[in-house]
Scaffold this motif. Structure first.
Motif, PDB file in Angstrom:
ATOM      1  N   TYR A 199       0.905  -1.245   0.042  1.00 50.16           N
ATOM      2  CA  TYR A 199       0.171   0.067  -0.137  1.00 50.16           C
ATOM      3  C   TYR A 199       1.071   1.354  -0.002  1.00 50.16           C
ATOM      4  O   TYR A 199       0.687   2.255  -0.720  1.00 50.16           O
ATOM      5  N   GLN A 200       1.849   1.074   0.631  1.00 50.02           N
ATOM      6  CA  GLN A 200       2.733   2.448   0.782  1.00 50.02           C
ATOM      7  C   GLN A 200       3.645   2.573  -0.541  1.00 50.02           C
ATOM      8  O   GLN A 200       3.840   3.774  -0.938  1.00 50.02           O
ATOM      9  N   CYS A 201       3.870   1.362  -1.065  1.00 54.83           N
ATOM     10  CA  CYS A 201       4.314   1.371  -2.595  1.00 54.83           C
ATOM     11  C   CYS A 201       3.399   2.216  -3.630  1.00 54.83           C
ATOM     12  O   CYS A 201       3.738   2.990  -4.310  1.00 54.83           O
ATOM     13  N   THR A 202       2.006   1.936  -3.362  1.00 57.60           N
ATOM     14  CA  THR A 202       1.003   2.648  -4.223  1.00 57.60           C
ATOM     15  C   THR A 202       0.982   4.252  -3.998  1.00 57.60           C
ATOM     16  O   THR A 202       0.739   5.175  -4.841  1.00 57.60           O
ATOM     17  N   THR A 203       1.035   4.403  -2.513  1.00 61.00           N
ATOM     18  CA  THR A 203       1.159   6.054  -2.147  1.00 61.00           C
ATOM     19  C   THR A 203       2.273   6.592  -2.824  1.00 61.00           C
ATOM     20  O   THR A 203       2.164   7.808  -3.504  1.00 61.00           O
ATOM     21  N   ASN A 204       3.504   5.993  -2.812  1.00 53.97           N
ATOM     22  CA  ASN A 204       4.695   6.484  -3.368  1.00 53.97           C
ATOM     23  C   ASN A 204       4.454   6.670  -4.922  1.00 53.97           C
ATOM     24  O   ASN A 204       4.841   7.790  -5.658  1.00 53.97           O
ATOM     25  N   LEU A 205       3.851   5.708  -5.779  1.00 54.64           N
ATOM     26  CA  LEU A 205       3.554   5.570  -6.880  1.00 54.64           C
ATOM     27  C   LEU A 205       2.726   6.895  -7.303  1.00 54.64           C
ATOM     28  O   LEU A 205       3.067   7.464  -8.502  1.00 54.64           O
ATOM     29  N   ARG A 206       1.544   7.094  -6.513  1.00 54.64           N
ATOM     30  CA  ARG A 206       0.829   8.042  -7.001  1.00 54.64           C
ATOM     31  C   ARG A 206       0.994   9.359  -6.863  1.00 54.64           C
ATOM     32  O   ARG A 206       0.760  10.339  -7.687  1.00 54.64           O
ATOM     33  N   ILE A 207       2.142   9.508  -5.633  1.00 61.23           N
ATOM     34  CA  ILE A 207       2.725  10.981  -5.850  1.00 61.23           C
ATOM     35  C   ILE A 207       3.810  11.186  -6.539  1.00 61.23           C
ATOM     36  O   ILE A 207       3.993  12.385  -7.056  1.00 61.23           O
ATOM     37  N   LYS A 208       4.639  10.187  -7.000  1.00 64.73           N
ATOM     38  CA  LYS A 208       5.665  10.593  -7.948  1.00 64.73           C
ATOM     39  C   LYS A 208       5.438  10.175  -9.360  1.00 64.73           C
ATOM     40  O   LYS A 208       6.295  10.287 -10.233  1.00 64.73           O
ATOM     41  N   ARG A 209       4.333   9.681  -9.892  1.00 61.83           N
ATOM     42  CA  ARG A 209       4.046   9.305 -10.958  1.00 61.83           C
ATOM     43  C   ARG A 209       4.242  10.249 -12.076  1.00 61.83           C
ATOM     44  O   ARG A 209       4.556  10.011 -13.361  1.00 61.83           O
ATOM     45  N   LEU A 210       4.164  11.669 -11.836  1.00 59.09           N
ATOM     46  CA  LEU A 210       4.458  12.656 -12.838  1.00 59.09           C
ATOM     47  C   LEU A 210       5.871  13.001 -13.060  1.00 59.09           C
ATOM     48  O   LEU A 210       5.926  13.756 -14.009  1.00 59.09           O
ATOM     49  N   ALA A 211       6.562  12.411 -12.475  1.00 57.65           N
ATOM     50  CA  ALA A 211       8.239  12.761 -12.443  1.00 57.65           C
ATOM     51  C   ALA A 211       8.714  11.773 -13.677  1.00 57.65           C
ATOM     52  O   ALA A 211       9.783  11.887 -13.882  1.00 57.65           O
ATOM     53  N   SER A 212       7.924  10.881 -14.364  1.00 60.33           N
ATOM     54  CA  SER A 212       8.418   9.934 -15.502  1.00 60.33           C
ATOM     55  C   SER A 212       8.905  10.524 -16.483  1.00 60.33           C
ATOM     56  O   SER A 212       8.164  11.685 -17.094  1.00 60.33           O
ATOM     57  N   ASN A 213       9.931  10.378 -17.319  1.00 62.21           N
ATOM     58  CA  ASN A 213      10.296  10.755 -18.893  1.00 62.21           C
ATOM     59  C   ASN A 213       9.802  10.320 -19.658  1.00 62.21           C
ATOM     60  O   ASN A 213      10.129  10.885 -20.801  1.00 62.21           O
ATOM     61  N   ASP A 214       8.890   9.124 -19.397  1.00 56.75           N
ATOM     62  CA  ASP A 214       8.281   8.527 -20.496  1.00 56.75           C
ATOM     63  C   ASP A 214       6.856   8.915 -20.959  1.00 56.75           C
ATOM     64  O   ASP A 214       5.933   8.877 -20.308  1.00 56.75           O
TER      65      ASP A 214
END
Length: 249
Positions: A199-214
């Motif tokens: 669940y903590q992984c999904t939290t970090n994923l949702r916060i940082k997903r806009l940082a992707s260069n793809d």
């Protein structure tokens, strides 16, 4: 300003991104479990300028604007909580968090709180039993932001497990076949071994997903309408008082 429980729930939920029909059914069922509505009072700290308190409009003047949070009843024994809120930030920062002072000098805990791209917050979090003070940090940068009141319920371990399990499975399915989930540490094996870590992984994923260069992955994940999105927009359009016609020539 004191708001009665039922109007408060309706006010906050009306500002959230609507759930799909089947998610609404699941939500109705889960909300039948025992839960306690918590009154939350927010007092702006010196790093926040109040623009319009009745509308929930503020301006942060530091990189960590925050409110003092007061719960009634106070969380003396800790436990699981569920937060719903609408949060709009115009400063480019999507980082929100709850800071927990555990009364042991510098021993503090930070609980990251993700929001979707439209500012809807639906988050399960755990407060330790030794929490003595709480702070709500809606953003991590100076600038204007607006927010609804915070709708917080103290929930049972069963409701916590069901909500966390649903989000973990949803994100594993959503990001299947991509490297996004793997880079965040979210895996099927991890979900089976430790639900809270997943669940903590999904939290970090949702916060940082806009940082992707793809860029292509970003478009596919965040700028591609699904049939459910289109249906929600159609349903909302039917409720408009005016129906303007837009012509492209």
């Amino acid at each position: 300003m004191k708001v009665e429980p039922e109007p408060l729930i309706e006010q906050v939920k009306s500002r959230l991104l609507p759930l799909t029909p089947w998610e609404s059914i699941l939500e109705w069922l889960v909300e039948r479990l025992p839960r306690l509505l918590i009154r939350v009072d927010l007092t702006p700290n010196d790093n926040i300028v109040v623009v319009n308190e009745s509308k929930g409009e503020y301006r942060g003047i530091t990189n960590a604007p925050s409110f003092e949070m007061t719960f009634a009843p106070a969380p003396h024994h800790g436990g699981w909580y569920y937060l719903e809120a609408a949060l709009v930030r115009n400063n480019g920062s999507r980082e929100a968090s709850i800071h927990v002072d555990r009364g042991r000098g510098d021993k503090k805990t930070t609980l990251p709180i993700p929001a979707n791209l439209r500012g809807t917050v639906r988050e399960v979090f755990f407060l330790p039993a030794d929490a003595v003070a709480l702070q709500w940090a809606p953003t991590a940068a100076p600038g204007f932001f607006s927010q609804s009141q915070l709708l917080i319920h103290k929930i049972t371990p069963l409701e916590s497990t069901l909500r966390r399990m649903y989000r973990v499975l949803f994100d594993l399915w959503r990001f299947r076949g991509s490297t996004v989930a793997a880079h965040s540490g979210l895996t099927w094996q991890g979900a089976l071994c430790s639900l809270q870590e997943a669940y903590q992984c999904t939290t970090n994923l949702r916060i940082k997903r806009l940082a992707s260069n793809d860029y292509s992955s970003f478009i596919a994940l965040n700028d591609t309408l699904k049939e459910t999105d289109i249906q929600i927009m159609r349903d909302q359009m039917q409720q408009f008082a005016l129906h303007p016609v837009i012509s492209l020539v």
